[in-house]
Design an enzyme around this catalytic site. Structure first.
Site, PDB file in Angstrom:
ATOM      1  N   LYS A 127     -24.560  30.633 -52.081  1.00 34.41           N
ATOM      2  CA  LYS A 127     -24.581  32.012 -51.836  1.00 34.41           C
ATOM      3  C   LYS A 127     -23.508  32.899 -51.727  1.00 34.41           C
ATOM      4  O   LYS A 127     -23.206  33.231 -50.472  1.00 34.41           O
ATOM      5  CB  LYS A 127     -25.908  32.239 -50.742  1.00 34.41           C
ATOM      6  CG  LYS A 127     -26.288  33.729 -50.556  1.00 34.41           C
ATOM      7  CD  LYS A 127     -27.310  33.665 -49.365  1.00 34.41           C
ATOM      8  CE  LYS A 127     -27.844  35.297 -49.254  1.00 34.41           C
ATOM      9  NZ  LYS A 127     -28.988  35.445 -48.358  1.00 34.41           N
ATOM     10  N   GLU A 149     -23.171  30.147 -47.458  1.00 40.11           N
ATOM     11  CA  GLU A 149     -22.769  31.637 -47.811  1.00 40.11           C
ATOM     12  C   GLU A 149     -21.626  32.025 -47.443  1.00 40.11           C
ATOM     13  O   GLU A 149     -21.350  32.433 -46.262  1.00 40.11           O
ATOM     14  CB  GLU A 149     -24.034  32.105 -47.114  1.00 40.11           C
ATOM     15  CG  GLU A 149     -23.846  33.814 -47.429  1.00 40.11           C
ATOM     16  CD  GLU A 149     -24.988  34.654 -46.630  1.00 40.11           C
ATOM     17  OE1 GLU A 149     -24.778  36.050 -46.700  1.00 40.11           O
ATOM     18  OE2 GLU A 149     -25.922  33.917 -46.193  1.00 40.11           O
TER      19      GLU A 149
END
Length: 341
Positions: A222, A177
Site C-alpha cells: 500500500k 504501507e
C-alpha cells in the site's frame, strides 16, 4: 474461501475491487464527525460503519476487503449482528489495523517511527479468532529538501518487515504501507523529489522484507503515488501515473500479487483519476487498485450527517464513489462519469 495467504491476497485485489479503509482511530473519526456536527460516541461510530457495510451493491461488487479499527472488529450492529459477519456475508474480507501510530523518533527531528510491535503476536491471534484475515501497518515518511534521513527510512522499513513476518506466522496477510507524505510540512516538494524518495523507500522496504523471509505472494503493498507536495501541485494526471508506474517497476517484485494505493491527501477525484490513468496505458505485472479512506467515505459522510433518515442517501453516495474507484481499478474511469449520487 481459501485460508491460504496467497489466495487471500489475490482476492483482496480481485479485478475491479479494492479496499475500504474504515480504520480511523477514535481521534481521527472525531475530527471527521466534527465536520458534520456529530458527537463521536461508540454508538455513532457503529452506526456510521454499519451504514457503509450494509451498502449491499457497493460491498458485493466493488469492495474486496475492509480495514477495521479494533473497536469495530468486535462491534455488533444495532440488530446484534457482528459487523464482521456483515462484511463476510457481502463476500468481502475483514481486516484490521494493528499499528499503534507514528510517534516522534528520538534524535530524528520532524521524523516518526511507528509503534505497536510489542505484544503484536498475541493480538494477531485474537484478531484471527475474531475473523480478520489481513492486517495493516503504516510507516510514515516525511519529505523535504533534507528529509527523510537514512535512519528513519531504515527503521520504518525494518518495523514493516517485522510486522509482516508476525502476520504471516499468524496466517494473516500483511498490508505493507510505507506512506511518503504528500501533505506533511512543509509540503512544497517537487514531483521529482517525491519520485526520488518513494523509490528509495520502496527499495529499502523490499530489502527488509527479503531479509525477514516474507512470502511476497502472501502480502499486499500500500504505497503513496508519486505526486508533488500539497503546496506545490503542478503535475498532470498523466505525469503522476507515469512516474508512479516507473518507480513501482523499478522496486516491486512481480511476485507481489497487488498494489492498493492510499489516497494520501488527494481529493476524491484526483485519487480516482490517477489510479485510472495507471491502469489505462501501462502493462503491469501486478493488480493496481485502491485502499482509500477519506476518498471513499467523504461523500457518504456528508450525505448521511449522522441522521437515520439519511442512511439511504449515504449508501447511495458510498456506492457511487466505490463504483468510480472500481472503474479506475479497471482503467475505464472518465471524468464525465462523475455526478452526484
Amino acid at each position: 474461501m481459501s485460508e491460504r495467504l496467497e489466495d487471500i491476497a489475490v482476492a483482496m485485489v480481485a479485478n475491479g475491487r479494492g479496499l475500504l479503509a474504515a480504520d480511523e482511530s477514535t481521534g481521527t473519526i472525531k475530527k471527521r464527525f466534527d465536520g458534520i456536527g456529530l458527537e463521536s460516541t461508540e454508538s455513532s461510530r457503529r452506526d456510521y460503519r454499519e451504514m457503509l457495510l450494509r451498502s449491499d451493491e457497493a460491498m458485493r461488487n466493488y469492495i474486496s476487503g475492509v480495514i477495521l479499527y479494533e473497536e469495530t472488529l468486535f462491534q455488533k450492529a444495532a440488530d446484534g449482528t457482528p459487523l464482521v459477519n456483515i462484511i463476510r456475508n457481502a463476500g468481502s474480507i475483514p481486516g484490521i489495523k494493528v499499528d499503534a501510530g507514528a510517534k516522534p523518533m528520538p534524535y530524528f527531528p520532524n521524523e516518526t517511527i511507528t509503534e505497536g510491535l510489542d505484544g503484536l503476536a498475541g493480538r494477531l491471534a485474537k484478531y484471527y479468532e475474531a475473523g480478520a484475515r489481513f492486517a495493516k501497518w503504516r510507516g510514515v515518511i516525511a519529505v523535504s529538501d533534507t528529509l527523510p534521513t537514512w535512519g528513519a527510512v531504515k527503521s520504518n522499513a525494518h518495523a514493516l518487515a517485522r510486522y509482516a513476518a508476525l502476520c504471516q506466522e499468524a496466517r494473516i496477510v500483511p498490508i505493507v504501507e510505507p506512506e511518503v507524505l504528500m501533505d506533511g510540512a512543509p509540503g512544497d516538494h517537487s514531483i521529482e523529489r517525491s519520485e526520488e524518495v518513494i523509490e528509495w523507500v520502496l527499495r529499502t522496504v523490499f530489502e527488509e522484507l527479503g531479509d525477514a523471509r516474507i512470502k511476497l505472494e502472501g502480502m499486499i503493498l500500500k504505497p503513496s503515488m508519486v505526486i508533488d507536495g500539497k503546496k506545490a501541485r503542478k503535475a498532470t494526471v498523466e505525469e503522476v501515473a507515469e512516474r508512479t508506474v516507473k518507480v513501482l517497476k523499478r522496486t516491486v517484485p512481480a511476485a507481489v500479487p497487488g498494489i492498493a494505493f492510499l489516497s494520501g491527501g488527494q481529493s476524491t477525484e484526483e485519487a480516482t483519476a490517477h489510479l485510472s490513468a495507471m491502469n489505462t496505458v501501462h502493462d503491469l505485472p501486478w493488480k493496481l487498485t485502491f485502499s482509500y479512506g477519506r476518498a471513499l467515505q467523504q461523500e457518504a459522510l456528508n450525505a448521511w450527517k449522522g441522521k437515520a433518515e439519511n442512511v439511504a442517501a449515504g449508501q447511495r453516495a458510498f456506492t457511487h464513489r466505490a463504483k468510480m474507484c472500481s472503474l479506475a481499478a479497471k482503467g475505464s474511469w472518465k471524468k464525465d462519469l462523475e455526478q452526484a449520487a
